[in-house]
Design an enzyme around this catalytic site. Structure first.
Site, PDB file in Angstrom:
ATOM      1  NE  ARG A  82      11.963   9.451  -7.506  1.00  0.00           N
ATOM      2  CZ  ARG A  82      11.555   8.085  -6.997  1.00  0.00           C
ATOM      3  NH1 ARG A  82      12.038   7.777  -5.966  1.00  0.00           N
ATOM      4  NH2 ARG A  82      10.650   7.765  -7.541  1.00  0.00           N
ATOM      5  CG  HIS A 126       6.193   7.794  -8.865  1.00  0.00           C
ATOM      6  ND1 HIS A 126       7.353   8.150  -8.132  1.00  0.00           N
ATOM      7  CD2 HIS A 126       5.540   6.962  -8.320  1.00  0.00           C
ATOM      8  CE1 HIS A 126       7.525   7.385  -7.017  1.00  0.00           C
ATOM      9  NE2 HIS A 126       6.099   7.064  -7.138  1.00  0.00           N
ATOM     10  CD  GLU A 171       8.834   1.533  -5.889  1.00  0.00           C
ATOM     11  OE1 GLU A 171       7.504   1.339  -6.025  1.00  0.00           O
ATOM     12  OE2 GLU A 171       9.456   2.141  -5.017  1.00  0.00           O
ATOM     13  CG  ASN A 292      12.695   3.447  -5.052  1.00  0.00           C
ATOM     14  OD1 ASN A 292      13.456   4.451  -5.154  1.00  0.00           O
ATOM     15  ND2 ASN A 292      11.330   4.044  -5.503  1.00  0.00           N
ATOM     16  CE1 TYR A 294       9.231   3.485   1.750  1.00  0.00           C
ATOM     17  CE2 TYR A 294       9.917   2.809  -0.397  1.00  0.00           C
ATOM     18  CZ  TYR A 294       9.494   3.761   0.175  1.00  0.00           C
ATOM     19  OH  TYR A 294       9.536   4.968  -0.036  1.00  0.00           O
ATOM     20  CD  GLU A 351      10.236   5.966  -3.372  1.00  0.00           C
ATOM     21  OE1 GLU A 351       9.505   5.027  -2.727  1.00  0.00           O
ATOM     22  OE2 GLU A 351       9.680   6.172  -4.480  1.00  0.00           O
TER      23      GLU A 351
HETATM   24  C1  PNW Z   1       6.981   3.200  -3.287  1.00  0.00           C
HETATM   25  N1  PNW Z   1       6.066  -2.758  -1.163  1.00  0.00           N
HETATM   26  O1  PNW Z   1       5.976   2.139  -3.353  1.00  0.00           O
HETATM   27  C2  PNW Z   1       6.504   4.255  -4.299  1.00  0.00           C
HETATM   28  O2  PNW Z   1       7.499   4.661  -5.250  1.00  0.00           O
HETATM   29  C3  PNW Z   1       5.965   5.503  -3.539  1.00  0.00           C
HETATM   30  O3  PNW Z   1       5.269   6.077  -4.378  1.00  0.00           O
HETATM   31  C4  PNW Z   1       5.236   5.032  -2.308  1.00  0.00           C
HETATM   32  O4  PNW Z   1       4.567   6.201  -1.965  1.00  0.00           O
HETATM   33  C5  PNW Z   1       6.255   4.560  -1.383  1.00  0.00           C
HETATM   34  O5  PNW Z   1       7.286   3.605  -1.991  1.00  0.00           O
HETATM   35  C6  PNW Z   1       5.787   4.065   0.117  1.00  0.00           C
HETATM   36  O6  PNW Z   1       4.842   3.103  -0.167  1.00  0.00           O
HETATM   37  C7  PNW Z   1       6.087   1.039  -2.813  1.00  0.00           C
HETATM   38  O7  PNW Z   1       4.960  -3.349  -1.094  1.00  0.00           O
HETATM   39  C8  PNW Z   1       4.879   0.076  -2.814  1.00  0.00           C
HETATM   40  O8  PNW Z   1       7.051  -3.201  -0.398  1.00  0.00           O
HETATM   41  C9  PNW Z   1       4.937  -1.084  -2.379  1.00  0.00           C
HETATM   42  C10 PNW Z   1       6.058  -1.491  -1.775  1.00  0.00           C
HETATM   43  C11 PNW Z   1       7.119  -0.789  -1.512  1.00  0.00           C
HETATM   44  C12 PNW Z   1       7.142   0.467  -2.262  1.00  0.00           C
END
Ligand code: PNW
Length: 445
Positions: A82, A126, A171, A292, A294, A351
């Site tokens: 991707r 993006h 996002e 995505n 995290y 992601e």
């Molecule tokens: C994503 N949060 O952004 C993006 O899609 C990527 O470009 C970035 O590099 C990657 O995650 C890692 O940060 C995020 O605050 C921005 O939870 C903020 C958050 C999560 C993902």
């Protein structure tokens, strides 16, 4: 590599897709080459706001080293990659005349991927909006949906013979909320945020239509960053702030796009920006939900902040990644279940990853065992979701390479591959070999 360190993936489909993700501004560099126009991130970097005054000017120099990077993907054994197209590279003014040299770069990249047997997943946006469009109001301008549709038509015409997987936006909740509602970038009112949310949704719908009409066999989705928003204390005020942020973070884009309605609590706010027929323009048929994920986010009330929230303390007993993000694989399982339940679309995880401060040792070994443990636990959580009936069809790690991590610049590293920014040399980390081993084991089982 001992297989005991590999996750249990027995509940994932046999045709499950393993991939890696990147984005244009974060890896390409060559920001002033071959006729590329400037993006809002070039401007933002020039303001000196990024940690260590980093910029995207060189980044990973992927623009010149894409062959080597496709070689890394081949060594990983991934089935899919991707990436995103930089809108100002192909349309320097955002609309109007196309930049042939910019288009030709993506032709070369796509051809290299196909020759390596790797399926290109193309994300149209993006975050690197052409600066020329920002000067016309950017996403605050309702016309942005038409600009985006024209740009999408260009990409579809040019790449649609070879690319079938298209994501409209990466996002939207992050680039609207973080672009406008936090700290130093607090430059729009709540009303402007609502207007922007609505025009971004219109842009998604318009692009989905263009792709459907012009790419035979297109498989279309939007990529949402979905993180549970949890109160950071037992107070009622924090619970209310978390619930409010949850609607902006997790609701205002996928709900209208997939269900045809804004979340009830948002309707009064969005109403002034709606025109007759808008919801039908936004809610277009799509093929999958791009996720995505995290970690959960912990939220506290802050009366003087826009939308009344701030980020609060994380629970003391939750382990954190080196950059301080909670490690909670079970929240990933819950998120997958919630997406399945609410939207009923096939899910691709586009992601997931681990941010750290990796450095090679004297023998050039980058031992990122924390990343391996993280990925193993998250993949097992995904497997658990699949065993409970969640239709998850792919998993892409963020990221192939260490890269420009937005406000943090190059200080934090998410890559399976270490990048030495002085020499631009790439060094596969231990996690790289681990992921290659996982993909290989899946194929031979
Ligand atoms: C994503 N949060 O952004 C993006 O899609 C990527 O470009 C970035 O590099 C990657 O995650 C890692 O940060 C995020 O605050 C921005 O939870 C903020 C958050 C999560 C993902």
């Amino acid at each position: 590599m001992s297989t005991t360190r590999l996750p249990n993936t027995t509940s994932l489909r046999p045709d499950f897709i393993w991939g890696v993700s990147t984005s244009s501004f974060q890896i390409e560099g060559a920001t002033r080459e071959d006729g590329r126009g400037l993006s809002i991130w070039d401007t933002y970097c020039q303001s000196g706001a990024i940690r260590n005054h980093d910029t995207g000017d060189i980044a990973c120099d992927h623009y010149h080293r894409y062959r080597e990077d496709v070689g890394l993907m081949k060594a990983l054994g991934v089935e899919a990659y991707r990436f995103s197209v930089a809108w100002p590279r192909v349309l320097p003014q955002g609309c109007g005349s196309a930049n042939e040299a910019g288009l030709a770069f993506y032709d070369r990249l796509i051809d290299e991927l196909l020759a390596a047997g790797i399926e290109p997943w193309l994300c149209l946006y993006h975050w690197d909006l052409p600066q020329a469009l920002e000067e016309r109001g950017g996403w605050l301008n309702r016309e942005s949906a038409a600009w985006f549709a024209d740009y999408t038509a260009l990409a579809a015409r040019r790449f649609g013979d070879r690319v079938k997987r298209f994501a409209t936006l990466n996002e939207p909740s992050i680039f609207t909320l973080f672009g406008r509602s936090l700290g130093k970038r607090d430059r729009a009112s709540e009303d402007e945020l609502h207007r922007m949310i609505h025009s971004v949704n219109l842009a998604h719908g318009a692009a989905a239509d263009v792709l459907r009409a012009s790419v035979a066999g297109a498989s279309i989705g939007c990529i949402h960053n979905r993180q549970p928003c949890r109160p950071s204390s037992a107070s009622e005020a924090d619970a209310a702030a978390a619930a409010r942020l949850d609607v902006y973070w997790n609701g205002v884009f996928p709900d209208p796009q997939c269900l045809g309605a804004y979340p009830p609590s948002m309707r009064t706010a969005i109403e002034p920006h709606m025109q007759p027929g808008d919801m039908a323009r936004i809610c277009r048929p799509i093929d999958w939900f791009g996720l995505n994920h995290y970690s959960p986010v912990y939220v506290k009330a802050r009366a003087d902040a826009m939308l009344g929230y701030d980020f609060g303390d994380k629970p003391a007993d939750v382990p954190l990644t080196p950059i301080g993000w909670p490690i909670e694989p079970d929240a990933f399982r819950l998120t997958l279940e919630a997406v399945q339940e609410r939207y009923g679309l096939p899910i691709y995880v586009l992601e997931n990853g681990y941010g750290s401060f990796d450095q090679p040792d004297q023998k050039d070994v980058v031992n990122d065992s924390g990343r391996i443990e993280f990925l193993k636990a998250y993949i097992e959580a995904m497997n658990a979701a699949a065993s409970g009936g969640v239709d998850v069809r792919g998993y892409f790690i963020w990221s192939l390479l260490d890269n420009f991590e937005w406000d943090s610049g190059y200080s934090t590293r998410f890559g399976l591959t270490y990048v030495d920014y002085a020499s631009l040399r790439r060094i596969p980390k231990a996690s790289f070999g681990w992921y290659a081993g996982l993909i290989k084991a899946r194929h031979s089982s």
